[in-house]
Write a protein that holds these residues in place. Structure first.
Motif, PDB file in Angstrom:
ATOM      1  N   ASP A  87     -28.401   0.278  52.789  1.00 35.11           N
ATOM      2  CA  ASP A  87     -27.790   1.568  52.440  1.00 35.11           C
ATOM      3  C   ASP A  87     -27.918   2.598  53.566  1.00 35.11           C
ATOM      4  O   ASP A  87     -27.827   3.802  53.318  1.00 35.11           O
ATOM      5  CB  ASP A  87     -28.403   2.151  51.158  1.00 35.11           C
ATOM      6  CG  ASP A  87     -28.104   1.284  49.953  1.00 35.11           C
ATOM      7  OD1 ASP A  87     -27.062   0.614  49.966  1.00 35.11           O
ATOM      8  OD2 ASP A  87     -28.912   1.281  49.004  1.00 35.11           O
ATOM      9  N   ALA A  88     -28.118   2.162  54.801  1.00 39.31           N
ATOM     10  CA  ALA A  88     -28.158   3.070  55.955  1.00 39.31           C
ATOM     11  C   ALA A  88     -26.842   2.970  56.714  1.00 39.31           C
ATOM     12  O   ALA A  88     -26.219   1.903  56.785  1.00 39.31           O
ATOM     13  CB  ALA A  88     -29.329   2.731  56.872  1.00 39.31           C
ATOM     14  N   LEU A  89     -26.392   4.103  57.293  1.00 35.34           N
ATOM     15  CA  LEU A  89     -25.160   4.126  58.081  1.00 35.34           C
ATOM     16  C   LEU A  89     -25.472   3.591  59.475  1.00 35.34           C
ATOM     17  O   LEU A  89     -26.272   4.181  60.209  1.00 35.34           O
ATOM     18  CB  LEU A  89     -24.596   5.546  58.143  1.00 35.34           C
ATOM     19  CG  LEU A  89     -23.157   5.657  58.637  1.00 35.34           C
ATOM     20  CD1 LEU A  89     -22.439   6.791  57.924  1.00 35.34           C
ATOM     21  CD2 LEU A  89     -23.104   5.908  60.126  1.00 35.34           C
ATOM     22  N   LEU A  90     -24.841   2.480  59.829  1.00 36.98           N
ATOM     23  CA  LEU A  90     -25.140   1.802  61.095  1.00 36.98           C
ATOM     24  C   LEU A  90     -24.233   2.251  62.234  1.00 36.98           C
ATOM     25  O   LEU A  90     -24.699   2.499  63.338  1.00 36.98           O
ATOM     26  CB  LEU A  90     -25.029   0.289  60.907  1.00 36.98           C
ATOM     27  CG  LEU A  90     -25.895  -0.318  59.792  1.00 36.98           C
ATOM     28  CD1 LEU A  90     -25.675  -1.813  59.715  1.00 36.98           C
ATOM     29  CD2 LEU A  90     -27.360   0.000  60.018  1.00 36.98           C
ATOM     30  N   ARG A  91     -22.926   2.374  61.979  1.00 31.52           N
ATOM     31  CA  ARG A  91     -21.978   2.744  63.034  1.00 31.52           C
ATOM     32  C   ARG A  91     -20.844   3.568  62.443  1.00 31.52           C
ATOM     33  O   ARG A  91     -20.558   3.501  61.238  1.00 31.52           O
ATOM     34  CB  ARG A  91     -21.395   1.498  63.727  1.00 31.52           C
ATOM     35  CG  ARG A  91     -22.393   0.709  64.541  1.00 31.52           C
ATOM     36  CD  ARG A  91     -21.702  -0.379  65.352  1.00 31.52           C
ATOM     37  NE  ARG A  91     -20.920  -1.284  64.534  1.00 31.52           N
ATOM     38  CZ  ARG A  91     -21.433  -2.303  63.859  1.00 31.52           C
ATOM     39  NH1 ARG A  91     -22.734  -2.526  63.899  1.00 31.52           N
ATOM     40  NH2 ARG A  91     -20.649  -3.094  63.146  1.00 31.52           N
ATOM     41  N   ILE A  92     -20.190   4.338  63.337  1.00 30.71           N
ATOM     42  CA  ILE A  92     -18.988   5.102  62.987  1.00 30.71           C
ATOM     43  C   ILE A  92     -17.850   4.579  63.863  1.00 30.71           C
ATOM     44  O   ILE A  92     -17.991   4.489  65.092  1.00 30.71           O
ATOM     45  CB  ILE A  92     -19.191   6.609  63.203  1.00 30.71           C
ATOM     46  CG1 ILE A  92     -20.310   7.124  62.298  1.00 30.71           C
ATOM     47  CG2 ILE A  92     -17.910   7.379  62.942  1.00 30.71           C
ATOM     48  CD1 ILE A  92     -20.637   8.583  62.527  1.00 30.71           C
ATOM     49  N   LEU A  93     -16.736   4.239  63.230  1.00 33.88           N
ATOM     50  CA  LEU A  93     -15.581   3.676  63.937  1.00 33.88           C
ATOM     51  C   LEU A  93     -14.406   4.633  63.820  1.00 33.88           C
ATOM     52  O   LEU A  93     -14.104   5.133  62.726  1.00 33.88           O
ATOM     53  CB  LEU A  93     -15.207   2.315  63.355  1.00 33.88           C
ATOM     54  CG  LEU A  93     -16.307   1.243  63.320  1.00 33.88           C
ATOM     55  CD1 LEU A  93     -15.788  -0.024  62.661  1.00 33.88           C
ATOM     56  CD2 LEU A  93     -16.820   0.950  64.714  1.00 33.88           C
ATOM     57  N   TYR A  94     -13.749   4.884  64.966  1.00 30.94           N
ATOM     58  CA  TYR A  94     -12.525   5.692  65.000  1.00 30.94           C
ATOM     59  C   TYR A  94     -11.448   4.882  65.702  1.00 30.94           C
ATOM     60  O   TYR A  94     -11.574   4.543  66.890  1.00 30.94           O
ATOM     61  CB  TYR A  94     -12.765   7.009  65.737  1.00 30.94           C
ATOM     62  CG  TYR A  94     -11.530   7.885  65.847  1.00 30.94           C
ATOM     63  CD1 TYR A  94     -10.961   8.454  64.711  1.00 30.94           C
ATOM     64  CD2 TYR A  94     -10.936   8.135  67.081  1.00 30.94           C
ATOM     65  CE1 TYR A  94      -9.833   9.252  64.800  1.00 30.94           C
ATOM     66  CE2 TYR A  94      -9.809   8.945  67.188  1.00 30.94           C
ATOM     67  CZ  TYR A  94      -9.262   9.491  66.036  1.00 30.94           C
ATOM     68  OH  TYR A  94      -8.139  10.284  66.124  1.00 30.94           O
ATOM     69  N   LYS A  95     -10.443   4.507  64.931  1.00 32.84           N
ATOM     70  CA  LYS A  95      -9.356   3.639  65.414  1.00 32.84           C
ATOM     71  C   LYS A  95      -9.892   2.326  65.946  1.00 32.84           C
ATOM     72  O   LYS A  95      -9.432   1.791  66.957  1.00 32.84           O
ATOM     73  CB  LYS A  95      -8.534   4.355  66.485  1.00 32.84           C
ATOM     74  CG  LYS A  95      -7.790   5.578  65.971  1.00 32.84           C
ATOM     75  CD  LYS A  95      -6.948   6.213  67.055  1.00 32.84           C
ATOM     76  CE  LYS A  95      -6.182   7.424  66.509  1.00 32.84           C
ATOM     77  NZ  LYS A  95      -5.347   8.083  67.545  1.00 32.84           N
ATOM     78  N   GLY A  96     -10.923   1.794  65.255  1.00 31.89           N
ATOM     79  CA  GLY A  96     -11.489   0.490  65.595  1.00 31.89           C
ATOM     80  C   GLY A  96     -12.561   0.515  66.654  1.00 31.89           C
ATOM     81  O   GLY A  96     -13.172  -0.530  66.917  1.00 31.89           O
ATOM     82  N   ASN A  97     -12.829   1.649  67.286  1.00 34.81           N
ATOM     83  CA  ASN A  97     -13.824   1.745  68.339  1.00 34.81           C
ATOM     84  C   ASN A  97     -15.040   2.526  67.836  1.00 34.81           C
ATOM     85  O   ASN A  97     -14.910   3.485  67.068  1.00 34.81           O
ATOM     86  CB  ASN A  97     -13.247   2.441  69.576  1.00 34.81           C
ATOM     87  CG  ASN A  97     -12.077   1.666  70.161  1.00 34.81           C
ATOM     88  OD1 ASN A  97     -12.092   0.430  70.189  1.00 34.81           O
ATOM     89  ND2 ASN A  97     -11.053   2.376  70.625  1.00 34.81           N
ATOM     90  N   ALA A  98     -16.221   2.098  68.283  1.00 30.75           N
ATOM     91  CA  ALA A  98     -17.453   2.778  67.888  1.00 30.75           C
ATOM     92  C   ALA A  98     -17.518   4.165  68.530  1.00 30.75           C
ATOM     93  O   ALA A  98     -17.137   4.351  69.697  1.00 30.75           O
ATOM     94  CB  ALA A  98     -18.671   1.948  68.291  1.00 30.75           C
ATOM     95  N   VAL A  99     -17.987   5.129  67.770  1.00 28.38           N
ATOM     96  CA  VAL A  99     -18.083   6.517  68.231  1.00 28.38           C
ATOM     97  C   VAL A  99     -19.559   6.926  68.216  1.00 28.38           C
ATOM     98  O   VAL A  99     -20.250   6.723  67.209  1.00 28.38           O
ATOM     99  CB  VAL A  99     -17.258   7.455  67.320  1.00 28.38           C
ATOM    100  CG1 VAL A  99     -17.413   8.903  67.766  1.00 28.38           C
ATOM    101  CG2 VAL A  99     -15.800   7.049  67.331  1.00 28.38           C
ATOM    102  N   ASN A 100     -20.026   7.474  69.309  1.00 25.55           N
ATOM    103  CA  ASN A 100     -21.404   7.924  69.420  1.00 25.55           C
ATOM    104  C   ASN A 100     -21.545   9.344  68.883  1.00 25.55           C
ATOM    105  O   ASN A 100     -20.588  10.129  68.904  1.00 25.55           O
ATOM    106  CB  ASN A 100     -21.874   7.866  70.876  1.00 25.55           C
ATOM    107  CG  ASN A 100     -21.880   6.459  71.425  1.00 25.55           C
ATOM    108  OD1 ASN A 100     -22.187   5.503  70.701  1.00 25.55           O
ATOM    109  ND2 ASN A 100     -21.551   6.300  72.704  1.00 25.55           N
ATOM    110  N   PRO A 101     -22.730   9.708  68.419  1.00 24.46           N
ATOM    111  CA  PRO A 101     -22.941  11.099  67.979  1.00 24.46           C
ATOM    112  C   PRO A 101     -22.706  12.078  69.135  1.00 24.46           C
ATOM    113  O   PRO A 101     -23.086  11.830  70.280  1.00 24.46           O
ATOM    114  CB  PRO A 101     -24.408  11.102  67.537  1.00 24.46           C
ATOM    115  CG  PRO A 101     -24.709   9.681  67.191  1.00 24.46           C
ATOM    116  CD  PRO A 101     -23.903   8.865  68.140  1.00 24.46           C
ATOM    117  N   GLY A 102     -22.054  13.188  68.841  1.00 25.59           N
ATOM    118  CA  GLY A 102     -21.723  14.183  69.852  1.00 25.59           C
ATOM    119  C   GLY A 102     -20.318  14.058  70.387  1.00 25.59           C
ATOM    120  O   GLY A 102     -19.823  14.996  71.034  1.00 25.59           O
TER     121      GLY A 102
END
Length: 361
Positions: free
Chosen positions: A147-162
């Motif tokens: 139940d932890a958020l592992l990654r954020i994807l925008y248009k299929g690509n991973a997005v880093n914080p910031g």
């Protein structure tokens, strides 16, 4: 003194001073009129709903300066469309006056992605919604961080914080679904430490203790022992300890046997396996005992003897008018019953007592 005041030289200087002052004032006003274009005004053209490129070209032709100010994005209007102009269209301003244009931007203003990696998914979703990011698909991936958020994807690509994304962008999130169970442990004996790390990570395990035989930290050392052994099954995220050396595993056979005696448990298969059976005690039904029938035992009759009567005096003869009398003799008292006198003068036999019922239990 008055004569000296009205001297022609003094009067001449006074007139010259007044003339110079009036000339300076006149020149000042003329310069201001020329500099400010007094009396020369230009009407502000109407460039609302035009594109910003066309509006800038029109303002340049009329001799007006401009400033472009982008407001909040409104999807009802076209990108780079002029929404408002100040001063209002039709107002008369001087040549060179600066007018301000409010233009609809191309898209929403960009925002920074918050740092919600490895955070609880419920709090992470709330934080992303607060900054204006919309969550699309939720992808579940095996991980020990359930139940932890592992990654954020925008248009299929991973997005880093910031990273900066347009506001109201749709993003996908990867959430941990818990560790996988019963994964086979890979065999890394004979590989270098660097290669073993890659294989262990790919198999969803973690590298635990790495002990080098010579005490060095060289990643090119060869793995000659591992614990747990290859082929065992463990849950995802378990650690695998490694022993490495410059020598080959064949040269370290004695060391391997020593480690086997410590980390490998020998199971004696000669004895039959112990089987356990579960015994369930069920209640037994006991039928009720039938009552014993009661038996009547007759009571023995007591033996009674009658005493003979003695007649000392003769009884008088009974007259016809006399009524018969009843008398209670000794026999009647003993039996407790009354008897009528016999007409023929014969005596009735005594009545036998009834037998009592005796219950034998």
């Amino acid at each position: 003194m008055l004569k000296s005041l009205f001297n022609w030289k003094v009067l001449l200087n006074l007139v010259i001073a007044i003339g110079v002052f009036v000339g300076l004032v006149w020149l000042t006003f003329r310069w201001l009129e020329y500099h400010t274009n007094h009396g020369q005004e230009i009407p502000v053209p109407n460039v609302v709903n035009k594109s910003v490129h066309d509006a800038v070209k029109i303002l340049d032709d009329t001799g007006l300066e401009y400033e472009v100010d982008s407001t909040n994005y409104d999807p009802k209007y076209r990108p780079f469309q002029v929404l408002q102009i100040y001063p209002a269209p039709g107002s008369r301003v001087k040549d060179g006056r600066t007018v301000r244009l409010k233009v609809n931007p191309r898209t929403w203003a960009q925002i920074a992605v918050p740092d919600v990696i490895n955070k609880y998914s419920g709090l992470a979703f709330q934080r992303l919604d607060q900054v204006g990011l919309k969550i699309g698909d939720t992808i579940y991936e095996p991980s020990i961080q359930k139940d932890a958020l592992l990654r954020i994807l925008y248009k299929g690509n991973a997005v880093n914080p910031g990273a900066r994304l347009p506001r109201f962008s749709v993003i996908d999130v990867v959430v941990g679904s818990g560790p996988m169970r019963n994964i086979s442990i890979p065999n890394v004996v004979g590989l270098s430490v660097k290669e073993a790390r890659a294989v262990i990570t790919k198999s969803m395990f973690e590298v635990g203790l790495v002990e080098h035989e010579e005490g060095s930290k060289d990643e090119s050392d060869i793995i000659y022992y591992q614990d747990p052994a290859s082929g065992d099954v463990r849950d995802q995220g378990m650690q695998i300890d490694l022993w490495a050396s410059k020598k080959t595993p064949a040269e370290l056979r004695a060391k391997v046997e020593q480690l086997n005696s410590i980390y490998r448990m020998k199971v004696d298969t000669s004895l039959p396996p112990v089987q356990y059976e579960e015994v369930h005690s069920e209640p037994t039904y006991v039928p009720p005992v039938a009552p014993v029938p009661k038996r009547e035992v007759p009571k023995p009759e007591p033996v009674k003897t009658e005493a003979p009567k003695t007649q000392n005096t003769p009884k008088p003869a009974a007259s016809a008018t006399d009524k018969p009398k009843t008398s209670s003799g000794n026999n009647n008292q003993a039996s407790g019953n009354t008897h009528k006198p016999a007409a023929s003068g014969t005596k009735e036999p005594a009545e036998k007592p009834k037998a009592k019922k005796v219950v034998v239990e």
